[in-house]
Scaffold this active site. Structure first.
Site, PDB file in Angstrom:
ATOM      1  N   LYS A 280      73.668  46.331   5.678  1.00 59.76           N
ATOM      2  CA  LYS A 280      72.810  47.439   5.246  1.00 59.76           C
ATOM      3  C   LYS A 280      71.945  47.937   6.407  1.00 59.76           C
ATOM      4  O   LYS A 280      71.791  47.232   7.415  1.00 59.76           O
ATOM      5  CB  LYS A 280      71.920  46.968   4.094  1.00 59.76           C
ATOM      6  CG  LYS A 280      71.022  45.814   4.506  1.00 59.76           C
ATOM      7  CD  LYS A 280      70.392  45.140   3.321  1.00 59.76           C
ATOM      8  CE  LYS A 280      69.489  44.021   3.778  1.00 59.76           C
ATOM      9  NZ  LYS A 280      69.088  43.126   2.706  1.00 59.76           N
TER      10      LYS A 280
ATOM     11  N   TYR B 131      47.428  60.814  25.983  1.00 60.27           N
ATOM     12  CA  TYR B 131      46.768  61.617  24.955  1.00 60.27           C
ATOM     13  C   TYR B 131      45.434  61.032  24.507  1.00 60.27           C
ATOM     14  O   TYR B 131      45.262  59.823  24.448  1.00 60.27           O
ATOM     15  CB  TYR B 131      47.667  61.726  23.718  1.00 60.27           C
ATOM     16  CG  TYR B 131      48.836  62.669  23.880  1.00 60.27           C
ATOM     17  CD1 TYR B 131      48.641  64.017  24.225  1.00 60.27           C
ATOM     18  CD2 TYR B 131      50.137  62.231  23.658  1.00 60.27           C
ATOM     19  CE1 TYR B 131      49.712  64.886  24.361  1.00 60.27           C
ATOM     20  CE2 TYR B 131      51.218  63.096  23.775  1.00 60.27           C
ATOM     21  CZ  TYR B 131      50.992  64.422  24.131  1.00 60.27           C
ATOM     22  OH  TYR B 131      52.058  65.269  24.253  1.00 60.27           O
TER      23      TYR B 131
HETATM   24  C1  LIG Z   1      69.026  41.827   2.977  1.00 56.96           C
HETATM   25  C2  LIG Z   1      69.518  40.865   1.981  1.00 56.96           C
HETATM   26  C3  LIG Z   1      70.084  39.640   2.381  1.00 56.96           C
HETATM   27  C4  LIG Z   1      70.110  39.170   3.806  1.00 56.96           C
HETATM   28  O1  LIG Z   1      68.863  38.646   4.138  1.00 56.96           O
HETATM   29  P1  LIG Z   1      68.591  37.978   5.583  1.00 56.96           P
HETATM   30  O2  LIG Z   1      67.260  37.374   5.450  1.00 56.96           O
HETATM   31  O3  LIG Z   1      68.627  39.098   6.576  1.00 56.96           O
HETATM   32  O4  LIG Z   1      69.696  37.013   5.814  1.00 56.96           O
HETATM   33  C5  LIG Z   1      70.637  38.832   1.394  1.00 56.96           C
HETATM   34  N1  LIG Z   1      70.604  39.197   0.095  1.00 56.96           N
HETATM   35  C6  LIG Z   1      70.051  40.347  -0.331  1.00 56.96           C
HETATM   36  C7  LIG Z   1      70.043  40.673  -1.787  1.00 56.96           C
HETATM   37  C8  LIG Z   1      69.474  41.206   0.598  1.00 56.96           C
HETATM   38  O5  LIG Z   1      68.905  42.354   0.171  1.00 56.96           O
END
Ligand SMILES: *Cc1c(COP(=O)(O)O)cnc(C)c1O
Length: 334
Positions: free
Chosen positions: A3, A229
């Site tokens: 993701k 700035y």
């Molecule tokens: C993002 C996510 C993960 C992965 O988590 P990490 O801490 O990056 O390994 C696993 N399960 C769900 C439901 C997530 O949203």
């Protein structure tokens, strides 16, 4: 878990490597992310965690496997599938064991089972839950309770089906710290990029991503002048300043201005002076020998993203995923 552009590293490129190495599943947060992967030739099954239940044909055609987390969604999907014939539609059931974000609750399991056993158009491809604090030892008691609850709730579902259903609850730090709860699958996220929650675990991992830029110009600024700035960067001594080619539009948050943030120049940490600009920022390199064109490391193996995150009171996840699209990603294959 690919993701958010694979944690900022590039959805397709990471997914492609994972496909090459025969992982079983990919997961994204939203449907658009999945479309992008399919368009580029990723054929692995993809779970979508927060799906918009749009056009049914489109979902079938692209082998969308939605996470189903409540009855509203389940109703919509069942409605869409009313006239469906052929292979059942694959779904992933999300159970809430204490995270309290998405998922069916313990009190809903009985009804859920009734609804699912009465719907031949649906097939449970996996059952899963998410840990709220798998990286924090002080919450290990709670994590164990979540795992226990997950076992009970998922058993309650599974015993009503003749086919076997894989289960998964572990994210990266869960994989490291609760290996006894692996079930049939795990969901590796940030660990894939070599980032761990604690220093001890970090020793066993190698960070894969480096964010770097170069020095555009070096200036000698006399004492009492100001830099950038709003004249925020007032120097109290004659200062050598390096203007570098990265700014808040690239993901260098403005909170890092005025010494809060540091970057590596020729192996030494140089503080940011003045406010971070949109496309540039300035570093104090008075004590660091450097030339225009030299490399500047924003984060990498010698200055971990975890350190940078700490300086602004956030977590590496947020830093990695906010490196903006215009920053060019370069991949090294071994
Ligand atoms: C993002 C996510 C993960 C992965 O988590 P990490 O801490 O990056 O390994 C696993 N399960 C769900 C439901 C997530 O949203």
């Amino acid at each position: 878990m690919v993701k958010a552009m694979s944690y900022g590293s590039g959805s397709f490129e990471i997914a492609n490597v994972l496909q090459f190495h025969h992982v079983d599943y990919l997961a994204v947060a939203y449907s658009d992310e999945r479309m992008e992967l399919r368009k580029n030739g990723i054929t692995l099954p993809i779970m979508v965690m927060n799906p918009e239940l749009m056009n049914f044909e489109l979902m079938m055609r692209h082998k969308l496997e939605p996470e189903i987390y409540n009855f509203r969604q389940l109703n919509q999907l069942s409605e869409m599938l009313k006239k469906h014939t052929g292979d059942p539609f694959r779904i992933h059931l999300k159970l809430d064991t204490g995270m309290h974000r998405l998922g069916f609750e313990e009190s809903e399991i009985n009804e859920l089972v009734v609804r699912l056993t009465n719907n031949k158009n649906l097939r449970i491809q996996s059952i899963f839950s998410h840990l709220a604090a798998s990286d924090e030892a002080e919450h290990d008691g709670f994590t164990n309770l979540q795992v226990q609850k997950f076992k009970t709730m998922s058993d309650q579902v599974m015993k009503n089906f003749t086919y076997s259903i894989p289960r998964h609850i572990l994210n990266s730090s869960g994989i490291l710290r609760f290996s006894e709860a692996q079930f049939e699958m795990v969901r590796l996220g940030i660990g894939l990029y070599g980032i761990a929650a604690t220093a001890n675990e970090q020793n066993q991992l190698e960070q894969v991503a480096t964010l770097k830029t170069t020095i555009s110009q070096i200036k000698n600024v006399p004492s009492n002048e100001t830099i950038g700035y709003s004249r925020k960067g007032k120097v109290k001594r004659d200062t050598i300043v390096a203007t570098i080619a990265i700014g808040y539009a690239d993901g260098i948050r403005r909170r890092l201005s005025n010494g809060v943030g540091k970057m590596l120049v020729n192996g030494k940490l140089a503080p940011i002076v003045g406010n971070v600009c949109m496309d540039m920022c300035m570093l104090d390199i008075t004590d660091i020998p450097a030339r225009e064109g030299d490399e500047v490391i924003v984060f990498g193996s010698d200055y971990p993203v975890t350190e940078m995150a700490k300086s602004v009171g956030t977590i590496p996840y947020e830093i990695l995923t906010s490196v903006s699209q215009r920053v060019k990603r370069v991949y090294f294959h071994e």
